[in-house]
Design a protein around this motif. Sequence first.
Motif, PDB file in Angstrom:
ATOM      1  N   ILE A 294      40.742  43.045  47.943  1.00 51.68           N
ATOM      2  CA  ILE A 294      40.540  43.742  46.356  1.00 51.68           C
ATOM      3  C   ILE A 294      39.317  44.422  46.748  1.00 51.68           C
ATOM      4  CG2 ILE A 294      40.452  43.470  44.099  1.00 51.68           C
ATOM      5  CD1 ILE A 294      43.322  42.949  45.080  1.00 51.68           C
ATOM      6  N   LEU A 295      39.108  45.662  46.358  1.00 55.18           N
ATOM      7  CA  LEU A 295      37.948  46.365  46.338  1.00 55.18           C
ATOM      8  C   LEU A 295      37.637  46.736  44.862  1.00 55.18           C
ATOM      9  CD1 LEU A 295      35.783  47.925  47.997  1.00 55.18           C
ATOM     10  CD2 LEU A 295      37.161  49.990  47.990  1.00 55.18           C
ATOM     11  N   ASP A 296      36.105  46.554  44.734  1.00 51.01           N
ATOM     12  CA  ASP A 296      35.628  46.980  43.325  1.00 51.01           C
ATOM     13  C   ASP A 296      34.397  47.943  43.634  1.00 51.01           C
ATOM     14  OD1 ASP A 296      35.090  47.016  40.682  1.00 51.01           O
ATOM     15  OD2 ASP A 296      33.578  45.303  40.907  1.00 51.01           O
ATOM     16  N   VAL A 297      34.448  48.844  42.891  1.00 54.94           N
ATOM     17  CA  VAL A 297      33.238  49.908  42.995  1.00 54.94           C
ATOM     18  C   VAL A 297      32.681  50.136  41.731  1.00 54.94           C
ATOM     19  CG1 VAL A 297      32.609  52.277  43.874  1.00 54.94           C
ATOM     20  CG2 VAL A 297      34.409  50.964  45.174  1.00 54.94           C
ATOM     21  N   GLY A 298      31.503  49.850  41.853  1.00 58.45           N
ATOM     22  CA  GLY A 298      30.641  49.920  40.432  1.00 58.45           C
ATOM     23  C   GLY A 298      31.254  49.373  39.310  1.00 58.45           C
ATOM     24  N   GLY A 299      31.705  48.460  39.444  1.00 60.10           N
ATOM     25  CA  GLY A 299      32.217  47.616  38.269  1.00 60.10           C
ATOM     26  C   GLY A 299      33.552  48.039  37.712  1.00 60.10           C
ATOM     27  N   SER A 300      34.427  49.006  38.511  1.00 62.83           N
ATOM     28  CA  SER A 300      35.559  49.591  38.031  1.00 62.83           C
ATOM     29  C   SER A 300      36.750  48.499  37.602  1.00 62.83           C
ATOM     30  CB  SER A 300      36.235  50.479  39.094  1.00 62.83           C
ATOM     31  OG  SER A 300      36.467  50.053  40.161  1.00 62.83           O
ATOM     32  N   ARG A 301      36.552  47.460  38.407  1.00 62.71           N
ATOM     33  CA  ARG A 301      37.503  46.346  38.015  1.00 62.71           C
ATOM     34  C   ARG A 301      37.642  45.835  36.639  1.00 62.71           C
ATOM     35  NH1 ARG A 301      42.191  47.232  41.264  1.00 62.71           N
ATOM     36  NH2 ARG A 301      41.380  47.751  43.538  1.00 62.71           N
ATOM     37  N   ASP A 302      36.475  45.411  36.537  1.00 58.83           N
ATOM     38  CA  ASP A 302      35.985  44.823  35.329  1.00 58.83           C
ATOM     39  C   ASP A 302      36.160  45.809  34.036  1.00 58.83           C
ATOM     40  OD1 ASP A 302      35.042  42.314  36.307  1.00 58.83           O
ATOM     41  OD2 ASP A 302      32.975  43.138  36.485  1.00 58.83           O
ATOM     42  N   ALA A 303      36.136  47.231  34.354  1.00 56.12           N
ATOM     43  CA  ALA A 303      36.101  48.164  33.141  1.00 56.12           C
ATOM     44  C   ALA A 303      37.854  48.056  32.869  1.00 56.12           C
ATOM     45  CB  ALA A 303      35.632  49.339  33.678  1.00 56.12           C
ATOM     46  N   ARG A 304      38.465  48.174  34.144  1.00 59.10           N
ATOM     47  CA  ARG A 304      39.930  48.269  34.195  1.00 59.10           C
ATOM     48  C   ARG A 304      40.399  46.821  33.340  1.00 59.10           C
ATOM     49  NH1 ARG A 304      44.233  51.159  32.874  1.00 59.10           N
ATOM     50  NH2 ARG A 304      46.116  50.513  34.215  1.00 59.10           N
ATOM     51  N   ALA A 305      40.155  45.931  33.737  1.00 58.10           N
ATOM     52  CA  ALA A 305      40.414  44.553  33.215  1.00 58.10           C
ATOM     53  C   ALA A 305      40.319  44.523  31.588  1.00 58.10           C
ATOM     54  CB  ALA A 305      39.757  43.346  33.660  1.00 58.10           C
ATOM     55  N   SER A 306      39.156  45.152  31.180  1.00 59.15           N
ATOM     56  CA  SER A 306      38.953  45.143  29.957  1.00 59.15           C
ATOM     57  C   SER A 306      39.961  46.131  29.231  1.00 59.15           C
ATOM     58  CB  SER A 306      37.531  45.709  29.453  1.00 59.15           C
ATOM     59  OG  SER A 306      36.518  44.757  29.817  1.00 59.15           O
ATOM     60  N   GLU A 307      40.218  47.481  29.772  1.00 57.37           N
ATOM     61  CA  GLU A 307      41.265  47.994  29.275  1.00 57.37           C
ATOM     62  C   GLU A 307      42.769  47.685  29.356  1.00 57.37           C
ATOM     63  OE1 GLU A 307      43.032  52.342  30.823  1.00 57.37           O
ATOM     64  OE2 GLU A 307      40.993  52.013  31.290  1.00 57.37           O
ATOM     65  N   LEU A 308      42.950  46.751  30.040  1.00 56.76           N
ATOM     66  CA  LEU A 308      44.266  45.996  30.469  1.00 56.76           C
ATOM     67  C   LEU A 308      44.476  45.016  29.289  1.00 56.76           C
ATOM     68  CD1 LEU A 308      44.725  45.442  34.093  1.00 56.76           C
ATOM     69  CD2 LEU A 308      45.878  47.016  32.675  1.00 56.76           C
ATOM     70  N   GLN A 309      43.421  44.538  28.900  1.00 59.69           N
ATOM     71  CA  GLN A 309      43.163  43.390  27.825  1.00 59.69           C
ATOM     72  C   GLN A 309      43.787  43.958  26.528  1.00 59.69           C
ATOM     73  OE1 GLN A 309      42.727  39.941  27.695  1.00 59.69           O
ATOM     74  NE2 GLN A 309      43.665  40.173  25.939  1.00 59.69           N
ATOM     75  N   ARG A 310      43.115  45.332  26.183  1.00 60.65           N
ATOM     76  CA  ARG A 310      43.147  46.187  25.104  1.00 60.65           C
ATOM     77  C   ARG A 310      44.976  46.223  25.042  1.00 60.65           C
ATOM     78  NH1 ARG A 310      38.423  47.940  26.119  1.00 60.65           N
ATOM     79  NH2 ARG A 310      38.931  49.970  27.236  1.00 60.65           N
TER      80      ARG A 310
END
Length: 165
Positions: free
Chosen positions: A94-110
């Motif tokens: 799994i690759l994360d660049v510039g915190g993109s995975r955390d941002a996407r995880a927050s979006e998925l939570q919403r």
Amino acid sequence: MTDDTTTAEAPEVDQDEVERDEADIAGDYIEGLLDICDLDGDIEIEERGGRVYLSVTDDGEGLRVLSKPETVTALQELTRIAVQAETGEFSRLILDVGGSRDARASELQRLVDTAIERVEGGSSSAALPPMSSYERKLVHDLVAEKGFHSESEGEGRDRHTVVTR
């Protein structure tokens, strides 16, 4: 009578060594890509649950162009292919660049919260937009944490998650 024939045994593969190799190869590949793009970035590598996670961070805004979800997904696939070409083994990194995975995880939570609100409001189900298998797994976990049920439906690029009670 003794049998002097010997059987050649396949060498045992140390799973930790394979994971280190995968991580090293992936790290080198991403480092090379950053060099080509003339971008600075710190690469952190860790192993969680038998999967290699690579995080690329920087102190400025240099990685912004590479941290878009579609770009991260493409870079992840290229990195997996590079690892597979070198090791002969399928990579699940799994690759994360510039915190993109955390941002996407927050979006998925919403998205999950909205879907659950729809189901609680009387809908029999709520379908989420198509997403990658990794994102669907995150969604399934988030839905289960809330005490609801989810299933993946569809094929290929149209595969999505449906939330029910």
